[in-house]
Scaffold this motif. Structure first.
Motif, PDB file in Angstrom:
ATOM      1  N   UNK A 299       0.825  -1.206   0.000  1.00 38.52           N
ATOM      2  CA  UNK A 299       0.000   0.000   0.000  1.00 38.52           C
ATOM      3  C   UNK A 299       0.860   1.257   0.000  1.00 38.52           C
ATOM      4  N   UNK A 300       2.007   1.212   0.642  1.00 34.37           N
ATOM      5  CA  UNK A 300       2.886   2.384   0.706  1.00 34.37           C
ATOM      6  C   UNK A 300       3.815   2.512  -0.489  1.00 34.37           C
ATOM      7  N   UNK A 301       3.816   1.519  -1.362  1.00 37.00           N
ATOM      8  CA  UNK A 301       4.643   1.572  -2.566  1.00 37.00           C
ATOM      9  C   UNK A 301       3.909   2.416  -3.611  1.00 37.00           C
ATOM     10  N   UNK A 302       4.449   3.561  -4.015  1.00 35.98           N
ATOM     11  CA  UNK A 302       3.738   4.429  -4.967  1.00 35.98           C
ATOM     12  C   UNK A 302       3.494   3.774  -6.323  1.00 35.98           C
ATOM     13  N   UNK A 303       4.256   2.729  -6.638  1.00 34.39           N
ATOM     14  CA  UNK A 303       4.063   2.041  -7.913  1.00 34.39           C
ATOM     15  C   UNK A 303       2.995   0.950  -7.833  1.00 34.39           C
ATOM     16  N   UNK A 304       2.551   0.634  -6.629  1.00 39.29           N
ATOM     17  CA  UNK A 304       1.565  -0.431  -6.427  1.00 39.29           C
ATOM     18  C   UNK A 304       0.307   0.097  -5.758  1.00 39.29           C
ATOM     19  N   UNK A 305       0.482   0.681  -4.595  1.00 35.10           N
ATOM     20  CA  UNK A 305      -0.659   1.184  -3.840  1.00 35.10           C
ATOM     21  C   UNK A 305      -1.116   2.550  -4.299  1.00 35.10           C
ATOM     22  N   UNK A 306      -0.164   3.419  -4.615  1.00 34.22           N
ATOM     23  CA  UNK A 306      -0.529   4.775  -5.006  1.00 34.22           C
ATOM     24  C   UNK A 306      -1.338   5.452  -3.908  1.00 34.22           C
ATOM     25  N   UNK A 307      -2.474   6.030  -4.282  1.00 32.09           N
ATOM     26  CA  UNK A 307      -3.335   6.717  -3.331  1.00 32.09           C
ATOM     27  C   UNK A 307      -3.999   5.804  -2.326  1.00 32.09           C
ATOM     28  N   UNK A 308      -3.896   4.511  -2.540  1.00 28.72           N
ATOM     29  CA  UNK A 308      -4.510   3.566  -1.608  1.00 28.72           C
ATOM     30  C   UNK A 308      -3.741   3.473  -0.294  1.00 28.72           C
ATOM     31  N   UNK A 309      -2.608   4.165  -0.208  1.00 24.49           N
ATOM     32  CA  UNK A 309      -1.912   4.274   1.076  1.00 24.49           C
ATOM     33  C   UNK A 309      -2.781   4.974   2.108  1.00 24.49           C
ATOM     34  N   UNK A 310      -3.816   5.677   1.653  1.00 26.46           N
ATOM     35  CA  UNK A 310      -4.747   6.341   2.574  1.00 26.46           C
ATOM     36  C   UNK A 310      -5.541   5.347   3.403  1.00 26.46           C
TER      37      UNK A 310
ATOM     38  N   UNK B  28      -8.052   1.689 -15.798  1.00 28.50           N
ATOM     39  CA  UNK B  28      -8.971   2.703 -15.260  1.00 28.50           C
ATOM     40  C   UNK B  28      -8.919   2.693 -13.732  1.00 28.50           C
ATOM     41  N   UNK B  29      -8.856   1.510 -13.153  1.00 31.29           N
ATOM     42  CA  UNK B  29      -8.761   1.390 -11.702  1.00 31.29           C
ATOM     43  C   UNK B  29      -7.401   1.874 -11.218  1.00 31.29           C
ATOM     44  N   UNK B  30      -6.355   1.527 -11.930  1.00 33.65           N
ATOM     45  CA  UNK B  30      -5.014   1.958 -11.544  1.00 33.65           C
ATOM     46  C   UNK B  30      -4.866   3.481 -11.675  1.00 33.65           C
ATOM     47  N   UNK B  31      -5.416   4.038 -12.730  1.00 28.79           N
ATOM     48  CA  UNK B  31      -5.337   5.484 -12.926  1.00 28.79           C
ATOM     49  C   UNK B  31      -6.018   6.215 -11.777  1.00 28.79           C
ATOM     50  N   UNK B  32      -7.185   5.739 -11.363  1.00 28.55           N
ATOM     51  CA  UNK B  32      -7.882   6.371 -10.247  1.00 28.55           C
ATOM     52  C   UNK B  32      -7.035   6.335  -8.981  1.00 28.55           C
ATOM     53  N   UNK B  33      -6.246   5.264  -8.796  1.00 27.54           N
ATOM     54  CA  UNK B  33      -5.395   5.133  -7.614  1.00 27.54           C
ATOM     55  C   UNK B  33      -4.089   5.902  -7.745  1.00 27.54           C
ATOM     56  N   UNK B  34      -3.853   6.518  -8.897  1.00 19.72           N
ATOM     57  CA  UNK B  34      -2.617   7.260  -9.090  1.00 19.72           C
ATOM     58  C   UNK B  34      -1.422   6.383  -9.371  1.00 19.72           C
ATOM     59  N   UNK B  35      -1.673   5.235 -10.002  1.00 21.87           N
ATOM     60  CA  UNK B  35      -0.620   4.274 -10.318  1.00 21.87           C
ATOM     61  C   UNK B  35      -0.443   4.227 -11.832  1.00 21.87           C
ATOM     62  N   UNK B  36       0.779   4.051 -12.291  1.00 20.38           N
ATOM     63  CA  UNK B  36       1.039   4.002 -13.724  1.00 20.38           C
ATOM     64  C   UNK B  36       0.346   2.808 -14.365  1.00 20.38           C
ATOM     65  N   UNK B  37       0.086   2.929 -15.650  1.00 21.00           N
ATOM     66  CA  UNK B  37      -0.652   1.904 -16.374  1.00 21.00           C
ATOM     67  C   UNK B  37       0.111   0.577 -16.400  1.00 21.00           C
ATOM     68  N   UNK B  38      -0.648  -0.503 -16.337  1.00 22.57           N
ATOM     69  CA  UNK B  38      -0.062  -1.834 -16.463  1.00 22.57           C
ATOM     70  C   UNK B  38       0.322  -2.090 -17.916  1.00 22.57           C
ATOM     71  N   UNK B  39       1.378  -2.849 -18.089  1.00 21.27           N
ATOM     72  CA  UNK B  39       1.804  -3.219 -19.444  1.00 21.27           C
ATOM     73  C   UNK B  39       1.601  -4.710 -19.693  1.00 21.27           C
ATOM     74  N   UNK B  40       0.790  -5.360 -18.857  1.00 23.48           N
ATOM     75  CA  UNK B  40       0.517  -6.784 -19.056  1.00 23.48           C
ATOM     76  C   UNK B  40       0.016  -7.019 -20.476  1.00 23.48           C
TER      77      UNK B  40
END
Length: 449
Positions: free
Chosen positions: A298-309, A367-379
């Motif tokens: 959650x505290x990793x800005x590349x994974x959790x992003x705004x979900x650290x809240x 779309x979910x990742x963008x809302x959380x402030x996380x960079x787009x997945x490249x899967x």
């Protein structure tokens, strides 16, 4: 025990029912006058929602079965029942499992009485629209309850009529999981044309039914239907992914466009979430706590992003991490989140991926990742996208009843959680039930318990 539980609808303890309808609260409903007119029908529906929202069901205990099973939440208290679940040593005498089972069947019992009684009420004040709403809500709530039994315990006894006397609903065999899921769909189909179309995030509407159908079809791996119903909700202007992530719960927000269905609570009808999550300095017990791994994610800005809240740390010298999705003052007035918009995006993403639409799947995931402030997945491949979805759910819904049931449905729980045996995918039938009902005893029990 179930034969006692089923009689509850005739003595429904309502607490504060104004949170659902503007009707005069009543402490109990006597069998002879339980549902006789429009007013008492509304009171009974309030009672049904209150049982659904009770602490043994969505008020804390049922989500806790998922939290404590899924590996990301630690139990820090001394009670043996939650500790068993956390360590995957759950027994048939586990009181947390037994309480959840009991609360689910209480909910079913309340719904059954409404379904059986409301059509026959003769009251000029009882409009067709309201009558249909009550019936549709009872069908939906019963569908949700059987869905939870199916994913938590496998097959269930399908009790579809009220129990008025001790001899009613005796000797009912345990249905298979497939039969239980079939009943869920039957009830959702019954609810859909009856409930209102207008927006309501705390009551059942047509869109609430669509959302649960999307989840239902995902569990059954019927990808086209899962995509269809998720799309029907997503494309409605009533629902959106709020930015920042915390907007759906911060600053005491309730019933935002992020919520498809949430249960409301009041100062006189509270839930227990904050009691278990918050530290003593904030009025709680902090007996559910995020693991170090989850805190790191959650505290990793590349994974959790705004979900650290979702988490915070106590002051030194303790420096203890705790969950703060449930925090409101007065304590216990937080909503219980049943279905959020983000889930519909992730359902549609998985359904699209499974049908070969990897581009569409990636768009929903991002779309979910963008809302959380996380960079787009490249899967780029199906396995990569499915793994990315698994990881996204982990940080999107860590304090909601999601991760355990999704790891079970995808058959990933044993691998990720090092389970000794897959019989742990299902909770045990409570021992007290097996003592009084041969249809739940012996070979009818869940294996391994």
């Amino acid at each position: 025990m179930k034969r006692l539980i089923y009689i509850v609808p005739f003595f429904i303890l309502l607490g504060s029912c104004k949170k659902f309808l503007e009707t005069q609260p009543q402490q109990q409903v006597d069998q002879s006058e339980a549902i006789t007119n429009a007013s008492s029908a509304g009171t009974a529906v309030n009672g049904m929602f209150n049982v659904l929202a009770s602490n043994d069901y969505y008020g804390s205990n049922f989500p806790a079965l998922s939290y404590l099973s899924a590996g990301d939440i630690q139990w820090t208290g001394s009670q043996s029942a939650p500790s068993e679940i956390n360590k995957h040593l759950t027994s048939a005498t586990n009181t947390n499992v037994g309480s959840a089972w009991t609360a689910i069947y209480k909910t079913i019992s309340s719904a059954n009485y409404i379904i059986a009684t409301v059509p026959g009420i003769n009251d000029p004040l009882f409009t067709t629209a309201t009558r249909n709403q009550y019936l549709g809500e009872a069908y939906f709530v019963r569908a949700l309850a059987y869905f939870d039994l199916a994913r938590g315990w496998g097959g269930a006894q399908l009790i579809l009529t009220p129990t008025i006397t001790a001899s009613d609903n005796k000797d009912i065999r345990r249905s298979t999981q497939a039969e239980t899921y079939a009943q869920v769909l039957k009830d959702l189909d019954a609810a859909e044309p009856l409930v209102p179309t207008a927006l309501n995030r705390n009551r059942v509407t047509q869109k609430t039914v669509w959302a649960l159908k999307a989840r239902f079809y995902l569990y059954l791996q019927q990808w086209a239907q899962a995509e269809q119903y998720a799309t029907q909700v997503i494309t409605t202007a009533d629902y959106s992914l709020l930015k920042p992530y915390s907007a759906f719960f911060a600053n005491s927000a309730v019933s935002t466009s992020e919520s498809v269905f949430e249960l409301a609570y009041t100062v006189s009808n509270t839930n227990n979430h904050s009691n278990w999550w918050l530290p003593p300095a904030l009025g709680g017990r902090r007996e559910w706590a995020p693991s170090d791994v989850l805190v790191g994610l959650l505290n990793n800005p590349l994974v959790g992003g705004g979900r650290s809240a979702l988490i915070a740390q106590t002051a030194p010298p303790g420096n203890l991490w705790y969950g703060k999705l449930y925090y409101r003052t007065p304590l216990g007035t937080d909503p219980a989140y049943i279905i959020r918009t983000a889930e519909l995006y992730l359902i549609r993403s998985e359904a699209r991926a499974q049908q070969g639409n990897l581009t569409g799947a990636l768009a929903d995931l991002n779309a979910v990742r963008d809302r959380a402030g996380v960079t787009a997945s490249t899967a780029a491949t199906l396995p990569d996208i499915l793994l990315a979805l698994e990881n996204e759910r982990r940080v999107e819904f860590p304090f909601e009843a999601d991760r355990w049931f999704n790891l079970v449905r995808t058959d990933r729980a044993q691998t990720l959680l090092s389970l000794p045996d897959k019989h742990l995918y299902l909770f045990p039938i409570p021992y007290s039930e097996t003592l009084v009902d041969p249809n739940l005893a012996g070979a009818n029990r869940n294996p391994g318990y």
